[in-house]
Scaffold this active site. Structure first.
Site, PDB file in Angstrom:
ATOM      1  N   HIS A 222       0.811  -1.217   0.000  1.00  0.00           N
ATOM      2  CA  HIS A 222       0.000   0.000   0.000  1.00  0.00           C
ATOM      3  C   HIS A 222       0.850   1.276   0.000  1.00  0.00           C
ATOM      4  O   HIS A 222       0.584   2.181  -0.795  1.00  0.00           O
ATOM      5  CB  HIS A 222      -0.991   0.027   1.160  1.00  0.00           C
ATOM      6  CG  HIS A 222      -1.932   1.182   1.036  1.00  0.00           C
ATOM      7  ND1 HIS A 222      -2.957   1.211   0.122  1.00  0.00           N
ATOM      8  CD2 HIS A 222      -1.978   2.384   1.669  1.00  0.00           C
ATOM      9  CE1 HIS A 222      -3.594   2.364   0.196  1.00  0.00           C
ATOM     10  NE2 HIS A 222      -3.020   3.096   1.129  1.00  0.00           N
ATOM     11  N   TYR A 226       1.815   5.300  -2.582  1.00  0.00           N
ATOM     12  CA  TYR A 226       2.172   6.678  -2.248  1.00  0.00           C
ATOM     13  C   TYR A 226       3.598   6.999  -2.667  1.00  0.00           C
ATOM     14  O   TYR A 226       3.915   8.157  -2.945  1.00  0.00           O
ATOM     15  CB  TYR A 226       1.929   6.926  -0.761  1.00  0.00           C
ATOM     16  CG  TYR A 226       0.449   6.879  -0.484  1.00  0.00           C
ATOM     17  CD1 TYR A 226      -0.344   7.985  -0.768  1.00  0.00           C
ATOM     18  CD2 TYR A 226      -0.169   5.724  -0.027  1.00  0.00           C
ATOM     19  CE1 TYR A 226      -1.712   7.943  -0.583  1.00  0.00           C
ATOM     20  CE2 TYR A 226      -1.527   5.665   0.164  1.00  0.00           C
ATOM     21  CZ  TYR A 226      -2.306   6.774  -0.121  1.00  0.00           C
ATOM     22  OH  TYR A 226      -3.656   6.720   0.043  1.00  0.00           O
ATOM     23  N   HIS A 373      -9.162   0.339 -11.107  1.00  0.00           N
ATOM     24  CA  HIS A 373      -8.725   1.346 -10.131  1.00  0.00           C
ATOM     25  C   HIS A 373      -7.226   1.596 -10.241  1.00  0.00           C
ATOM     26  O   HIS A 373      -6.792   2.757 -10.255  1.00  0.00           O
ATOM     27  CB  HIS A 373      -9.075   0.871  -8.722  1.00  0.00           C
ATOM     28  CG  HIS A 373      -8.447   1.696  -7.639  1.00  0.00           C
ATOM     29  ND1 HIS A 373      -8.850   2.979  -7.354  1.00  0.00           N
ATOM     30  CD2 HIS A 373      -7.433   1.428  -6.771  1.00  0.00           C
ATOM     31  CE1 HIS A 373      -8.114   3.466  -6.368  1.00  0.00           C
ATOM     32  NE2 HIS A 373      -7.248   2.547  -6.000  1.00  0.00           N
ATOM     33  N   PHE A 374      -6.441   0.541 -10.339  1.00  0.00           N
ATOM     34  CA  PHE A 374      -4.987   0.707 -10.483  1.00  0.00           C
ATOM     35  C   PHE A 374      -4.646   1.510 -11.741  1.00  0.00           C
ATOM     36  O   PHE A 374      -3.719   2.318 -11.747  1.00  0.00           O
ATOM     37  CB  PHE A 374      -4.293  -0.656 -10.545  1.00  0.00           C
ATOM     38  CG  PHE A 374      -4.177  -1.335  -9.213  1.00  0.00           C
ATOM     39  CD1 PHE A 374      -4.222  -0.616  -8.037  1.00  0.00           C
ATOM     40  CD2 PHE A 374      -4.020  -2.714  -9.135  1.00  0.00           C
ATOM     41  CE1 PHE A 374      -4.113  -1.238  -6.805  1.00  0.00           C
ATOM     42  CE2 PHE A 374      -3.907  -3.349  -7.904  1.00  0.00           C
ATOM     43  CZ  PHE A 374      -3.956  -2.606  -6.731  1.00  0.00           C
ATOM     44  N   HIS A 375      -5.412   1.272 -12.806  1.00  0.00           N
ATOM     45  CA  HIS A 375      -5.109   1.971 -14.047  1.00  0.00           C
ATOM     46  C   HIS A 375      -5.514   3.439 -13.984  1.00  0.00           C
ATOM     47  O   HIS A 375      -4.958   4.265 -14.725  1.00  0.00           O
ATOM     48  CB  HIS A 375      -5.783   1.269 -15.229  1.00  0.00           C
ATOM     49  CG  HIS A 375      -5.053   0.042 -15.673  1.00  0.00           C
ATOM     50  ND1 HIS A 375      -5.202  -1.185 -15.059  1.00  0.00           N
ATOM     51  CD2 HIS A 375      -4.130  -0.150 -16.662  1.00  0.00           C
ATOM     52  CE1 HIS A 375      -4.420  -2.079 -15.649  1.00  0.00           C
ATOM     53  NE2 HIS A 375      -3.761  -1.476 -16.622  1.00  0.00           N
ATOM     54  N   ARG A 438     -10.456 -10.715 -12.024  1.00  0.00           N
ATOM     55  CA  ARG A 438      -9.174 -10.194 -12.468  1.00  0.00           C
ATOM     56  C   ARG A 438      -8.185 -11.353 -12.599  1.00  0.00           C
ATOM     57  O   ARG A 438      -8.439 -12.456 -12.113  1.00  0.00           O
ATOM     58  CB  ARG A 438      -8.653  -9.154 -11.476  1.00  0.00           C
ATOM     59  CG  ARG A 438      -8.379  -9.713 -10.090  1.00  0.00           C
ATOM     60  CD  ARG A 438      -8.080  -8.637  -9.070  1.00  0.00           C
ATOM     61  NE  ARG A 438      -6.829  -7.945  -9.345  1.00  0.00           N
ATOM     62  CZ  ARG A 438      -6.050  -7.418  -8.390  1.00  0.00           C
ATOM     63  NH1 ARG A 438      -6.398  -7.500  -7.125  1.00  0.00           N
ATOM     64  NH2 ARG A 438      -4.936  -6.803  -8.707  1.00  0.00           N
ATOM     65  N   ARG A 439      -7.078 -11.106 -13.246  1.00  0.00           N
ATOM     66  CA  ARG A 439      -5.991 -12.087 -13.405  1.00  0.00           C
ATOM     67  C   ARG A 439      -6.438 -13.351 -14.137  1.00  0.00           C
ATOM     68  O   ARG A 439      -5.891 -14.420 -13.891  1.00  0.00           O
ATOM     69  CB  ARG A 439      -5.416 -12.499 -12.048  1.00  0.00           C
ATOM     70  CG  ARG A 439      -4.856 -11.365 -11.198  1.00  0.00           C
ATOM     71  CD  ARG A 439      -4.097 -11.971 -10.042  1.00  0.00           C
ATOM     72  NE  ARG A 439      -3.456 -10.969  -9.218  1.00  0.00           N
ATOM     73  CZ  ARG A 439      -3.805 -10.690  -7.966  1.00  0.00           C
ATOM     74  NH1 ARG A 439      -4.801 -11.327  -7.399  1.00  0.00           N
ATOM     75  NH2 ARG A 439      -3.160  -9.771  -7.278  1.00  0.00           N
TER      76      ARG A 439
END
Length: 552
Positions: A222, A226, A373-375, A438-439
Site C-alpha cells: 500500500h 504513495y 482502479h490501479f489503471h 481479475r488475473r
C-alpha cells in the site's frame, strides 16, 4: 557542490538520464504486454510459441508497476536534489552504484519471467513459486533503492550542516519524506523475499506461511502507491505553479501533507486483506480507519492546487466565477498532462475509498474493478504527471528545446491517453461490478454462464488498450525526439517560489525524529499484536502452505 541557477551539471544529467532510459524502455515493453492481455481477454488473440497469459501478465505488472515507476522516481529525485541542495562527487558515485545494482536485479528477475520460470504475477503470492534467481533479483532492486535512499538522506544532511537554522528547500524535504516512506515500507517485502521466499525456492524450507508473506507484502504494497504518487505531488505543489506563472500556495501546507502521507500510508496493509482468514477483524477495522486518514492530505492537496490556480488567474486579471480556470495554459503540455492526471485522481480516489471499505470491498474484491482502479491511479494520475515532467526535464538534461511541434504532439498524446484509459478503465470497473474476475485469461471463463455479460466489456478493454498502446508509441517517439533530435537549446527547470507574504514555516515540520518516531509507533501499534497472532496460530504438521489461497 551547490547546484547553479543555470541548471544541472552534465555528470548529474547523465545520472538522471540513465534512470529515465530504463523507465521508457520499460514503458514500451510493459505497454505491449498490456495490449496483448486485453486482446487475449477479449478472445481476439491466442498467444504463440507456448507463451502463457500469466507470463504476459507478470511482465506487464512488474515492469510497469515496479521497474518503470521506481527508476523514473529515483532518477527524477536525483535531479531535484542536485538542483536544490547539490550533490558531491562521492554521493554521485554511490548514486551510480544504486543504478547498477537495481539494473542487475531487474535483468535477473526479467530473464526468469521471460523464460517462464517466474509467472508469479506482480504480487508474487505464495504458494506460487518462482526460480530463486527471480527473488535474488528482487532483493537487488530493493538494495539498490536503499543506496539511493541514503544518498538522498546524506545530501540533505550535508546541506543542513552548512545552512543551520534555515528551512530545507521544499522539494528536497519532499524527496527525503518519500525515501523515508520507501525505506520503511520495503523492509517488509525485503523480509518476505530474503527470509521466506529465497530459502523456500532453494529447497531449504519445506513450508511457507502464506499469511505472513502476504501481510509483509501488503505492509509494503500500500505505501508503494504513495511512493508512486508523492513525486507527482512534488510536481503539482512546486513545479506546476512556476509553469503557469504563479507561486506556491503554502509551503507549510505542502510539508504537512507529506508528513501526513508518511504517517498514515504504511500501517494500513490489512485493508488489502479484508477477506483474509487468520486476521482479527478488530485490527482490520483499525487499519481501515488509518487508511481513511490519508484522505485528509489528499483533500489538502486538492485545496492547495485549486487555490493556487485561482489566485494566479485572478492576479492575471481573469474575472468571473471560472475565468481563472478557462485561462489556465491548456496548450502547454507541461501543464496539460499533469492537469489531466489531477482530474483523473478524483474518480481514482473515490474508487480507493470503495476498495478500503469493508462491506463495499466484498462486492468488488478480486474483480476487474480493482484492475480498473490501479489503471486510474498509477497508469493515469501518476504516469501522465511523469509524462508532463518529462517534457521539460529531458530537454533540460539533454540540452535541447521543447519545440512547438513536440508540445502539440504531447497534447495529442495526452488526449489519446485520456480517451483510451476512459474506455479501458471504465469497462474494467463496470465488468468488475458484474463479477468479471481479475488475473484471468478468456479461455478460463469463456464458457461460463456469466461470460456473455462480460465479453462486450472485454472487447471494450481491447479497444481502449489499443488506443493506449498508440499513446505509448507516440510518447516513446517524443522521448526520442527530446533526447536526440530536438534543436539544441536550454529548457527551464521550473521551480516555483513562495508567496512573498507567506507565513513562516513552523520548525517542527522538519523535526525528523518526531515524525519518524510517530510513524514507527503507528506501525508497531497496527502490526505487532496481529502479526504475533498470525505466527502463533499458524497451522502445524506437514501442510506445505499455512493458509488458503483466494485473496487479491
Amino acid at each position: 557542490m551547490i547546484a547553479t541557477k543555470l541548471g544541472i551539471s552534465k555528470s548529474d544529467s547523465k545520472l538522471t538520464m540513465a534512470f529515465i532510459y530504463v523507465a521508457f524502455i520499460s514503458l514500451f515493453i510493459g505497454g505491449l504486454m498490456g495490449l496483448l492481455q486485453t486482446l487475449v481477454r477479449s478472445g481476439s488473440l491466442s498467444l504463440p510459441w507456448g507463451i502463457t497469459y500469466y507470463q504476459v501478465l507478470t511482465v506487464h505488472g512488474v515492469i510497469l508497476g515496479l521497474v518503470l515507476t521506481t527508476f523514473f522516481i529515483i532518477g527524477f529525485q536525483y535531479a531535484l536534489m542536485a538542483k536544490t541542495v547539490g550533490i558531491s562527487k562521492k554521493q554521485r558515485l554511490y548514486a551510480w552504484l544504486s543504478f547498477i545494482v537495481m539494473l542487475i536485479g531487474t535483468v535477473m528477475a526479467a530473464v526468469m519471467v521471460l523464460l517462464g520460470k517466474a509467472s508469479v504475477l506482480y504480487t508474487f503470492y505464495a504458494p506460487l513459486q518462482a526460480h530463486p534467481i527471480f527473488y535474488f533479483g528482487l532483493a537487488l532492486v530493493i538494495i539498490g533503492s536503499w543506496i539511493a535512499c541514503f544518498v538522498n538522506f546524506r545530501q540533505l544532511y550535508v546541506w543542513k550542516k552548512t545552512h543551520k537554522d534555515e528551512k530545507s528547500p521544499l522539494l528536497a524535504f519532499m524527496v527525503v519524506i518519500n525515501m523515508v516512506l520507501w525505506f520503511i515500507a520495503t523492509l517488509g517485502v525485503a523480509a518476505a523475499v530474503i527470509v521466506q521466499f529465497i530459502p523456500w525456492s532453494l529447497g531449504y524450507a519445506e513450508t511457507i506461511n502464506v499469511l505472513v508473506s502476504r501481510t509483509l507484502f501488503w505492509y509494503f504494497g500500500h505505501p508503494l502507491v504513495y511512493f508512486w504518487l508523492l513525486p507527482a505531488y512534488m510536481a503539482w505543489y512546486a513545479i506546476i505553479p512556476k509553469i503557469i506563472g504563479g507561486k506556491i500556495f503554502s509551503d507549510s501546507l505542502a510539508r504537512l501533507s507529506f508528513v501526513l502521507f508518511l504517517l498514515f500510508s504504511i500501517p494500513v496493509g490489512f485493508h488489502h486483506q479484508l477477506t483474509e482468514p487468520g486476521i482479527d477483524p478488530t485490527w482490520k477495522f483499525i487499519q481501515v480507519v488509518l487508511t481513511f486518514m490519508v484522505i485528509i492530505p489528499s483533500l489538502m492537496t486538492a485545496f492547495s492546487m485549486f487555490a493556487m490556480f485561482e489566485i494566479t488567474g485572478r492576479r492575471k486579471g481573469f474575472r468571473g466565477l471560472f475565468g481563472w480556470f478557462k485561462h489556465l495554459p491548456w496548450k502547454d503540455v507541461r501543464f496539460f498532462a499533469p492537469m489531466v492526471g489531477m482530474l483523473a485522481f478524483i474518480p481514482a480516489g473515490t474508487g480507493g475509498i470503495i476498495n478500503a471499505s469493508h462491506q463495499l470491498n466484498n462486492v468488488i474484491h478480486n474483480t476487474m474493478w480493482v484492475t480498473g482502479h490501479f489503471h486510474l491511479t498509477v497508469a493515469t494520475t501518476v504516469l501522465l504527471t511523469f509524462f508532463g515532467i518529462s517534457y521539460w526535464l529531458i530537454p533540460h538534461l539533454t540540452g535541447r528545446k521543447l519545440t512547438k511541434k513536440i508540445n502539440n504532439l504531447g497534447l495529442i498524446q495526452t488526449v489519446i491517453w485520456a480517451v483510451g484509459m476512459t474506455i479501458m478503465s471504465g469497462s474494467m470497473h463496470i465488468s468488475g461490478l458484474l463479477g468479471a474476475p481479475r488475473r484471468s485469461a478468456f479461455s478460463e471463463y469463456g464458457g461460463t454462464a456469466q461470460a456473455s455479460d462480460w465479453i462486450g466489456y472485454q472487447i471494450a478493454q481491447a479497444v481502449g488498450g489499443t488506443i493506449l498502446f498508440i499513446g505509448i508509441l507516440l510518447m516513446v517517439y517524443i522521448f526520442l525526439q527530446l533526447t536526440f533530435f530536438a534543436p539544441k537549446g536550454q529548457e527551464e527547470f521550473p521551480i516555483a517560489e513562495e508567496e512573498v507574504n507567506a507565513q513562516p514555516t513552523p520548525l517542527f515540520l522538519e523535526n525528523w525524529k518526531l515524525w519518524i518516531g510517530i510513524t514507527i509507533g503507528l506501525i508497531l501499534f497496527a502490526y505487532t499484536i496481529p502479526f504475533i497472532d498470525i505466527i502463533l496460530h499458524a497451522p502445524t504438521g506437514s501442510e506445505p502452505f499455512a493458509w488458503p489461497i483466494g485473496n487479491s
